[in-house]
Design a protein around this motif. Structure first.
Motif, PDB file in Angstrom:
ATOM      1  N   ARG A 142       0.830  -1.211   0.000  1.00 22.07           N
ATOM      2  CA  ARG A 142       0.000   0.000   0.000  1.00 22.07           C
ATOM      3  C   ARG A 142       0.863   1.258   0.000  1.00 22.07           C
ATOM      4  NH1 ARG A 142      -3.034  -1.832   4.642  1.00 22.07           N
ATOM      5  NH2 ARG A 142      -2.431   0.116   5.678  1.00 22.07           N
ATOM      6  N   TRP A 143       1.952   1.231   0.732  1.00 17.68           N
ATOM      7  CA  TRP A 143       2.770   2.432   0.887  1.00 17.68           C
ATOM      8  C   TRP A 143       3.806   2.588  -0.214  1.00 17.68           C
ATOM      9  CZ3 TRP A 143       3.631   2.117   6.938  1.00 17.68           C
ATOM     10  CH2 TRP A 143       2.398   2.326   7.559  1.00 17.68           C
ATOM     11  N   GLY A 144       3.898   1.606  -1.088  1.00 20.85           N
ATOM     12  CA  GLY A 144       4.650   1.750  -2.329  1.00 20.85           C
ATOM     13  C   GLY A 144       6.117   2.028  -2.150  1.00 20.85           C
ATOM     14  N   THR A 303      -7.920   6.750   9.019  1.00 20.88           N
ATOM     15  CA  THR A 303      -7.285   5.568   9.603  1.00 20.88           C
ATOM     16  C   THR A 303      -6.101   5.913  10.488  1.00 20.88           C
ATOM     17  OG1 THR A 303      -5.899   5.348   7.645  1.00 20.88           O
ATOM     18  CG2 THR A 303      -7.969   4.081   7.687  1.00 20.88           C
ATOM     19  N   ALA A 304      -5.580   7.128  10.363  1.00 22.41           N
ATOM     20  CA  ALA A 304      -4.458   7.615  11.185  1.00 22.41           C
ATOM     21  C   ALA A 304      -3.193   6.794  11.010  1.00 22.41           C
ATOM     22  CB  ALA A 304      -4.849   7.683  12.658  1.00 22.41           C
ATOM     23  N   THR A 305      -3.016   6.179   9.846  1.00 21.01           N
ATOM     24  CA  THR A 305      -1.781   5.417   9.634  1.00 21.01           C
ATOM     25  C   THR A 305      -0.549   6.320   9.607  1.00 21.01           C
ATOM     26  OG1 THR A 305      -2.262   5.440   7.252  1.00 21.01           O
ATOM     27  CG2 THR A 305      -2.836   3.446   8.473  1.00 21.01           C
ATOM     28  N   GLY A 306      -0.732   7.610   9.386  1.00 17.61           N
ATOM     29  CA  GLY A 306       0.397   8.537   9.415  1.00 17.61           C
ATOM     30  C   GLY A 306       0.976   8.748  10.798  1.00 17.61           C
ATOM     31  N   ILE A 323     -10.093   1.316   5.653  1.00 20.98           N
ATOM     32  CA  ILE A 323      -9.819   2.423   4.729  1.00 20.98           C
ATOM     33  C   ILE A 323     -11.087   2.792   3.953  1.00 20.98           C
ATOM     34  CG2 ILE A 323      -8.506   3.127   2.685  1.00 20.98           C
ATOM     35  CD1 ILE A 323      -6.259   1.219   3.731  1.00 20.98           C
ATOM     36  N   ALA A 324     -11.782   1.795   3.419  1.00 16.08           N
ATOM     37  CA  ALA A 324     -12.995   2.052   2.640  1.00 16.08           C
ATOM     38  C   ALA A 324     -14.058   2.737   3.491  1.00 16.08           C
ATOM     39  CB  ALA A 324     -13.539   0.744   2.068  1.00 16.08           C
ATOM     40  N   GLY A 325     -14.196   2.317   4.753  1.00 16.72           N
ATOM     41  CA  GLY A 325     -15.174   2.953   5.628  1.00 16.72           C
ATOM     42  C   GLY A 325     -14.861   4.410   5.874  1.00 16.72           C
ATOM     43  N   MET A 326     -13.595   4.734   6.061  1.00  9.16           N
ATOM     44  CA  MET A 326     -13.211   6.119   6.301  1.00  9.16           C
ATOM     45  C   MET A 326     -13.404   6.981   5.056  1.00  9.16           C
ATOM     46  SD  MET A 326     -12.533   6.887   9.306  1.00  9.16           S
ATOM     47  CE  MET A 326     -12.250   6.094  10.886  1.00  9.16           C
ATOM     48  N   VAL A 327     -13.145   6.422   3.892  1.00 13.81           N
ATOM     49  CA  VAL A 327     -13.333   7.179   2.654  1.00 13.81           C
ATOM     50  C   VAL A 327     -14.782   7.665   2.538  1.00 13.81           C
ATOM     51  CG1 VAL A 327     -13.439   6.958   0.131  1.00 13.81           C
ATOM     52  CG2 VAL A 327     -11.424   6.157   1.377  1.00 13.81           C
ATOM     53  N   GLU A 328     -15.728   6.824   2.876  1.00 12.04           N
ATOM     54  CA  GLU A 328     -17.142   7.213   2.787  1.00 12.04           C
ATOM     55  C   GLU A 328     -17.480   8.320   3.788  1.00 12.04           C
ATOM     56  OE1 GLU A 328     -19.336   6.343   0.441  1.00 12.04           O
ATOM     57  OE2 GLU A 328     -17.521   5.463  -0.415  1.00 12.04           O
ATOM     58  N   ILE A 329     -16.972   8.192   5.007  1.00 13.93           N
ATOM     59  CA  ILE A 329     -17.207   9.232   6.013  1.00 13.93           C
ATOM     60  C   ILE A 329     -16.604  10.558   5.556  1.00 13.93           C
ATOM     61  CG2 ILE A 329     -16.611   9.962   8.364  1.00 13.93           C
ATOM     62  CD1 ILE A 329     -16.726   6.957   9.141  1.00 13.93           C
ATOM     63  N   GLN A 330     -15.389  10.505   5.042  1.00 15.63           N
ATOM     64  CA  GLN A 330     -14.720  11.725   4.592  1.00 15.63           C
ATOM     65  C   GLN A 330     -15.507  12.412   3.484  1.00 15.63           C
ATOM     66  OE1 GLN A 330     -11.058   9.824   3.595  1.00 15.63           O
ATOM     67  NE2 GLN A 330     -10.506   9.498   5.742  1.00 15.63           N
ATOM     68  N   ARG A 331     -15.993  11.647   2.520  1.00 16.91           N
ATOM     69  CA  ARG A 331     -16.741  12.260   1.415  1.00 16.91           C
ATOM     70  C   ARG A 331     -18.040  12.886   1.898  1.00 16.91           C
ATOM     71  NH1 ARG A 331     -15.501   8.778  -4.142  1.00 16.91           N
ATOM     72  NH2 ARG A 331     -13.231   9.016  -3.926  1.00 16.91           N
ATOM     73  N   LEU A 354      -1.541   7.693   5.557  1.00 17.94           N
ATOM     74  CA  LEU A 354      -0.597   7.416   4.471  1.00 17.94           C
ATOM     75  C   LEU A 354      -1.275   6.744   3.285  1.00 17.94           C
ATOM     76  CD1 LEU A 354       2.325   6.050   6.682  1.00 17.94           C
ATOM     77  CD2 LEU A 354       2.277   8.244   5.477  1.00 17.94           C
ATOM     78  N   GLU A 355      -2.595   6.585   3.357  1.00 13.89           N
ATOM     79  CA  GLU A 355      -3.300   5.825   2.329  1.00 13.89           C
ATOM     80  C   GLU A 355      -3.717   6.715   1.163  1.00 13.89           C
ATOM     81  OE1 GLU A 355      -2.949   2.782   3.091  1.00 13.89           O
ATOM     82  OE2 GLU A 355      -2.415   3.252   5.176  1.00 13.89           O
TER      83      GLU A 355
END
Length: 423
Positions: A142-144, A303-306, A323-331, A354-355
């Motif tokens: 994920r972090w490439g 997700t606070a991975t940072g 991650i997917a759950g947070m994306v929906e909340i953010q939008r 970091l996602e």
């Protein structure tokens, strides 16, 4: 049987690790297991053991597996105790005899002989951990290309960053506190300092805030505009570092957060620093402002991975589902927030993640779906040593500024609502 000194801290660490790795909770939530310990030293030791296990989990497991004929189950108590034993010897420099004396009682009625044998074999071999923690393969993917640098940045807990209420006193306060500074208004001290004992605490001269976390509010500039004090909404504001920043920069701040307990801390910091803000405890998806704002800062739930330098459990408890759950909340929060901007108003979106899904992909979605125009960030807007991306966003991670002690991981973007009469 007499209780072995120090065994309470080890028992608490074992409970904390079980809560994090089996139940998926945060290390902070799990910290209650240490609250009943009799001394600060015991509580600190329990948290240190748990933290080091989580930082080096992949590598500790590799050592354990190298010394067993049959692989221990991931959730086996003997594996967890061995992780703790090795973390103490290899990271906390605890003498092996003390490790054995305090760890084996945790396996009462269990495979003590196995754990003792594996530990003795590894210590006799003089095993060491690698220079940099290994990340779980899915996390590294994920972090490439930045994964290895990020891993190097989470080798140990971070230094202590402070944000000054009066940035023009940076040089004076740096001398007074024997600190370094990476930007105006920023001070960095070695980890371990007692925050409440530092100069300027009682006077409210500063608050704790990572350098990267100070960038979003900095991008909004001063609160005084041509028509007087401007209004800003700090959305998802608690525990309040950005609220304090904005208030100290002259903004008329409304700080909103759904968490009443965390808002108590925000109000306490406002009182300590002598700064003012309108505080609101409400759900941003239901609340309505009485009038629009000149600027909105959304440091969105994520997700606070940072924050993996100080919260190493995120490496193990965050996956695609979270991650997917947070994306929906953010939008959902972005959609509401942009409606509350004045024409010409500025919107800053930030996440300590970091996602890509929570950062770069959200920024592209804002570009295409939210009726805002990008307001690119330039090098002069951010601390030295950090460069904006080609798109004009900001991306930080724990592998940046390694000589200075690193940074939390953030994604930050800035946009503007078109002024009235402009499409």
């Amino acid at each position: 049987m007499a209780k072995v000194p120090g065994s309470g801290a080890r028992r608490a660490a074992l409970k904390m690790l079980d809560v994090v790795l089996r139940r998926g909770e945060t290390l902070e939530q799990a910290g209650g297991a240490a609250n009943g310990l009799p001394s600060f030293a015991d509580r600190a030791l329990a948290r240190a053991i748990a933290g080091e296990v989580l930082r080096w989990l992949v590598d500790l497991d590799a050592l354990i597996d190298s010394a067993t004929r049959e692989k221990l189950p991931e959730d086996a108590k003997a594996r967890m105790v061995l992780r703790m034993m090795l973390a103490q010897v290899l990271r906390l420099e605890t003498p092996p005899h003390a490790v054995v004396a305090t760890a084996l009682p945790l396996l009462a009625g269990g495979p003590k002989r196995l754990a003792h044998g594996v530990f003795a074999t590894l210590t006799r071999q003089g095993v060491e951990l690698p220079a940099v923690p290994s990340l779980p393969p899915k996390v590294a993917q994920r972090w490439g290309e930045r994964a290895e640098a990020i891993a190097a940045g989470i080798t140990g807990p971070p230094p202590l960053d402070l944000r000054l209420k009066a940035p023009d006193l940076t040089e004076e306060m740096a001398v007074r506190m024997q600190a370094t500074s990476l930007a105006p208004g920023h001070l960095r001290l070695p980890r371990g300092a007692s925050v409440t004992d530092l100069p300027g605490y009682e006077e409210g001269s500063w608050w704790v805030q990572d350098l990267a976390a100070s960038i979003p509010a900095t991008l909004l500039g001063a609160g005084e505009g041509p028509n007087g004090q401007r209004r800003v909404l700090d959305l998802a504001a608690a525990p309040g570092g950005k609220t304090l920043q904005l208030a100290s920069a002259g903004w008329d701040v409304t700080a909103l957060d759904i968490n009443a307990r965390r808002m108590v801390r925000l109000r306490e910091n406002l009182a300590r620093t002598g700064l003012s803000a309108h505080t609101v405890v409400a759900d941003a998806l239901e609340w309505e402002p009485s009038e629009p704002f000149d600027a909105i800062l959304l440091d969105a739930p994520c997700t606070a991975t940072g924050t993996c330098r100080r919260h190493p459990e995120v490496v193990h408890r965050i996956g695609e589902r979270q991650i997917a759950g947070m994306v929906e909340i953010q939008r959902a929060m972005i959609r509401r927030a942009v409606q509350w901007l004045e024409p010409g108003g500025v919107f800053v979106y930030a996440v300590c993640s970091l996602e890509q899904e929570e950062g770069e992909e959200q920024a592209r979605w804002i570009d295409s779906e939210c009726g805002l125009r990008p307001l690119p960030v330039s090098s002069k807007d951010i601390p030295p040593g950090i460069e904006p991306t080609p798109e004009g966003w900001v991306r930080t991670d724990p592998g940046m500024l390694p000589e200075e002690g690193g940074l939390d991981g953030f994604f930050i973007g800035r946009w503007q609502r078109p002024p009235a009469g402009n499409g």
